[in-house]
Design an enzyme around this catalytic site. Structure first.
Site, PDB file in Angstrom:
ATOM      1  N   THR A 130      13.375 -15.656 -29.156  1.00 28.07           N
ATOM      2  CA  THR A 130      13.195 -16.634 -30.231  1.00 28.07           C
ATOM      3  C   THR A 130      12.448 -17.865 -29.731  1.00 28.07           C
ATOM      4  O   THR A 130      12.575 -18.238 -28.552  1.00 28.07           O
ATOM      5  CB  THR A 130      14.574 -17.058 -30.774  1.00 28.07           C
ATOM      6  N   ASP A 131      11.764 -18.526 -30.658  1.00 27.71           N
ATOM      7  CA  ASP A 131      11.091 -19.782 -30.281  1.00 27.71           C
ATOM      8  C   ASP A 131      12.093 -20.914 -30.048  1.00 27.71           C
ATOM      9  O   ASP A 131      11.717 -21.980 -29.540  1.00 27.71           O
ATOM     10  CB  ASP A 131      10.048 -20.179 -31.330  1.00 27.71           C
ATOM     11  N   GLU A 132      13.372 -20.688 -30.404  1.00 27.29           N
ATOM     12  CA  GLU A 132      14.369 -21.758 -30.201  1.00 27.29           C
ATOM     13  C   GLU A 132      14.598 -22.053 -28.729  1.00 27.29           C
ATOM     14  O   GLU A 132      15.154 -23.095 -28.385  1.00 27.29           O
ATOM     15  CB  GLU A 132      15.701 -21.380 -30.856  1.00 27.29           C
ATOM     16  N   TYR A 155      23.477 -21.132 -29.245  1.00 32.86           N
ATOM     17  CA  TYR A 155      22.677 -19.932 -29.543  1.00 32.86           C
ATOM     18  C   TYR A 155      21.396 -19.914 -28.719  1.00 32.86           C
ATOM     19  O   TYR A 155      21.085 -18.930 -28.031  1.00 32.86           O
ATOM     20  CB  TYR A 155      22.341 -19.872 -31.037  1.00 32.86           C
ATOM     21  N   LYS A 159      20.064 -17.328 -25.646  1.00 34.61           N
ATOM     22  CA  LYS A 159      18.821 -16.552 -25.683  1.00 34.61           C
ATOM     23  C   LYS A 159      17.922 -16.923 -24.491  1.00 34.61           C
ATOM     24  O   LYS A 159      17.250 -16.060 -23.918  1.00 34.61           O
ATOM     25  CB  LYS A 159      18.076 -16.792 -27.002  1.00 34.61           C
TER      26      LYS A 159
HETATM   27  O1  DAU Z   1      13.237 -20.125 -34.846  1.00 36.27           O
HETATM   28  C1  DAU Z   1      13.782 -18.836 -34.765  1.00 36.27           C
HETATM   29  C2  DAU Z   1      15.202 -18.906 -35.190  1.00 36.27           C
HETATM   30  O2  DAU Z   1      15.208 -19.178 -36.560  1.00 36.27           O
HETATM   31  C3  DAU Z   1      15.980 -17.646 -34.902  1.00 36.27           C
HETATM   32  O3  DAU Z   1      16.037 -17.426 -33.533  1.00 36.27           O
HETATM   33  C4  DAU Z   1      17.394 -17.793 -35.432  1.00 36.27           C
HETATM   34  O4  DAU Z   1      18.102 -16.603 -35.255  1.00 36.27           O
HETATM   35  C5  DAU Z   1      17.354 -18.149 -36.885  1.00 36.27           C
HETATM   36  O5  DAU Z   1      18.660 -18.390 -37.328  1.00 36.27           O
HETATM   37  C6  DAU Z   1      16.472 -19.345 -37.147  1.00 36.27           C
HETATM   38  O6  DAU Z   1      17.082 -20.553 -36.717  1.00 36.27           O
HETATM   39  P1  DAU Z   1      17.177 -21.830 -37.671  1.00 36.27           P
HETATM   40  O7  DAU Z   1      18.377 -22.600 -37.307  1.00 36.27           O
HETATM   41  O8  DAU Z   1      15.869 -22.554 -37.726  1.00 36.27           O
HETATM   42  O9  DAU Z   1      17.345 -21.056 -39.075  1.00 36.27           O
HETATM   43  P2  DAU Z   1      18.260 -21.333 -40.347  1.00 36.27           P
HETATM   44  O10 DAU Z   1      17.872 -20.323 -41.351  1.00 36.27           O
HETATM   45  O11 DAU Z   1      19.700 -21.465 -40.007  1.00 36.27           O
HETATM   46  O12 DAU Z   1      17.768 -22.762 -40.822  1.00 36.27           O
HETATM   47  C7  DAU Z   1      16.412 -22.999 -41.127  1.00 36.27           C
HETATM   48  C8  DAU Z   1      16.284 -24.478 -41.373  1.00 36.27           C
HETATM   49  O13 DAU Z   1      17.025 -24.813 -42.553  1.00 36.27           O
HETATM   50  C9  DAU Z   1      16.866 -25.331 -40.250  1.00 36.27           C
HETATM   51  O14 DAU Z   1      16.092 -26.506 -40.091  1.00 36.27           O
HETATM   52  C10 DAU Z   1      18.250 -25.686 -40.758  1.00 36.27           C
HETATM   53  C11 DAU Z   1      18.049 -25.768 -42.263  1.00 36.27           C
HETATM   54  N1  DAU Z   1      19.226 -25.412 -43.045  1.00 36.27           N
HETATM   55  C12 DAU Z   1      19.889 -24.255 -42.786  1.00 36.27           C
HETATM   56  C13 DAU Z   1      21.009 -23.900 -43.498  1.00 36.27           C
HETATM   57  C14 DAU Z   1      21.742 -22.611 -43.190  1.00 36.27           C
HETATM   58  C15 DAU Z   1      19.653 -26.249 -44.080  1.00 36.27           C
HETATM   59  O15 DAU Z   1      19.041 -27.294 -44.341  1.00 36.27           O
HETATM   60  N2  DAU Z   1      20.779 -25.908 -44.787  1.00 36.27           N
HETATM   61  C16 DAU Z   1      21.470 -24.769 -44.531  1.00 36.27           C
HETATM   62  O16 DAU Z   1      22.491 -24.526 -45.213  1.00 36.27           O
END
Ligand code: DAU
Length: 346
Positions: A130-132, A155, A159
């Protein structure tokens, strides 16, 4: 590694989001290959994700844990596996904040076990990362594959540790390894804990969309099809020991992601609710994808197209996501959002 297409693939985590999309993609592109999906079928790994594929004569499922060395070894021997692709992982940042140890167990120890089996049987290995692992990237920078890792959530740290093990096995043992570091991936069959499916399904249910903080965090939302073709390019043309970023190469703010979802679904923007931020929330991810493009890979979707198509998929597949939202997800949603949203009925 051009020229030699492995014939017997072990796809760990093949019932998860990216894994199941990859299996479907690979069967359509390389139907002569045999695929063993090895999956523990936890909450995000679901046999239903491959419901249309199980009848394929070259696909089969083995239920198991990547941390179980004996079982992994047995499966690899039984099926003469010549390539392991490791999609199996705990992947949700919010979950890693409340139960971090399981991330170390699966993502670090599990990857290490797979590498040990690969070493013993001399099996090629591909790690889906992942880019994280690069952590927050200040504007206008983009991260290259050789840049230092700076993970900031449990997380991302798990990774990054796995990535280092993969590289160590190349350097120490000469194991034929490759790694892809994907950006935020969206598309069919993503568990509704993640932002795009959560917001899409909340909007379809006319519930509020919980945007963390100011919503100006930036992510490179990439369609899972492009992620799969990126991995394929590396498997066919990548060099052993090399790492390749996967993404569109351009990122957008979360508020724009939300707007695309609401406009696609014809929903009112007043559904947006700014809520308490995620602890340690990375402000921006940004990867340079020149190295992958040099292998001939060309992404098909912009971030906006990827998000819009994903929202449409959720609109047409309530039969897939409703049982998930009505099952164990309901409790997670309440724990994660009850303090943030008054209306937490999942
Ligand atoms: O960048 C790659 C990564 O992207 C993957 O390695 C991870 O497995 C994947 O979960 C994802 O990480 P993020 O934390 O960026 O993804 P997430 O979908 O949880 O959140 C995307 C963005 O939206 C992040 O800035 C947090 C925000 N968010 C997320 C949730 C769940 C919100 O604002 N509200 C929320 O309820």
């Amino acid at each position: 590694m051009s020229g030699t297409l492995p014939q017997n693939l072990l796809v760990t985590g093949g019932c998860g989001f990216i894994g199941s999309n990859f299996v479907r993609f690979w069967l359509s592109r390389h139907p002569q290959c045999r695929i063993v999906v090895y999956d523990l079928l936890t909450y995000a790994g679901r046999q239903e994700n491959l419901a249309d594929c199980w009848a394929h004569p070259n696909l089969q499922l083995v239920i198991g844990d990547i941390s179980n060395q004996e079982q992994v070894l047995q499966v690899c021997q039984d099926h003469a596996i010549d390539l392991i692709i490791n999609f199996a992982a705990e992947t949700h940042v919010d979950q890693s904040i409340v139960r971090p140890l399981v991330f170390t167990e699966t993502n670090v120890r599990g990857t290490h076990v797979l590498l040990e089996v690969a070493r013993e049987l001399e099996i090629r290995f591909h790690q889906v990362s992942t880019d994280e692992v690069y952590g927050h990237v200040p504007e206008p920078q983009q991260r290259l594959e050789q840049d230092a890792l700076s993970p900031r959530s449990p997380y991302a740290a798990s990774k990054a540790a796995a990535d280092q093990l993969v590289q160590a096995y190349f350097i120490t043992y000469g194991l034929r390894v490759t790694t892809t570091r994907g950006s935020n991936t969206v598309g069919p069959y993503q568990h509704p804990e993640k932002a795009v499916p959560l917001f899409s399904t909340n909007a379809l249910l006319d519930r509020e969309l919980p945007v963390y903080g100011d919503g100006l965090q930036q992510r490179d939302y990439t369609h899972v099809h492009d992620h799969c073709t990126g991995i394929e390019a590396v498997l066919l043309h990548g060099q052993p020991g090399e790492i390749y970023n996967v993404g569109t190469g351009a990122e957008i703010a979360n508020l724009e992601m939300v707007a695309v979802i609401l406009d696609t679904l014809g929903k009112d923007h007043r559904l947006v609710k700014h809520v308490k931020d995620r602890p340690g929330h990375d402000r921006r991810y940004s990867v340079n994808v020149t190295k992958l493009r040099a292998l001939g890979w060309v992404p098909q979707y912009t971030c906006q197209q990827a998000i819009a198509e994903t929202a449409q998929w959720y609109a047409g597949h309530a039969d897939w996501w409703q049982p998930i939202r009505e099952g164990s997800f309901r409790q997670y949603y309440q724990e994660q959002y009850s303090a943030r949203l008054p209306d937490t009925g999942a």
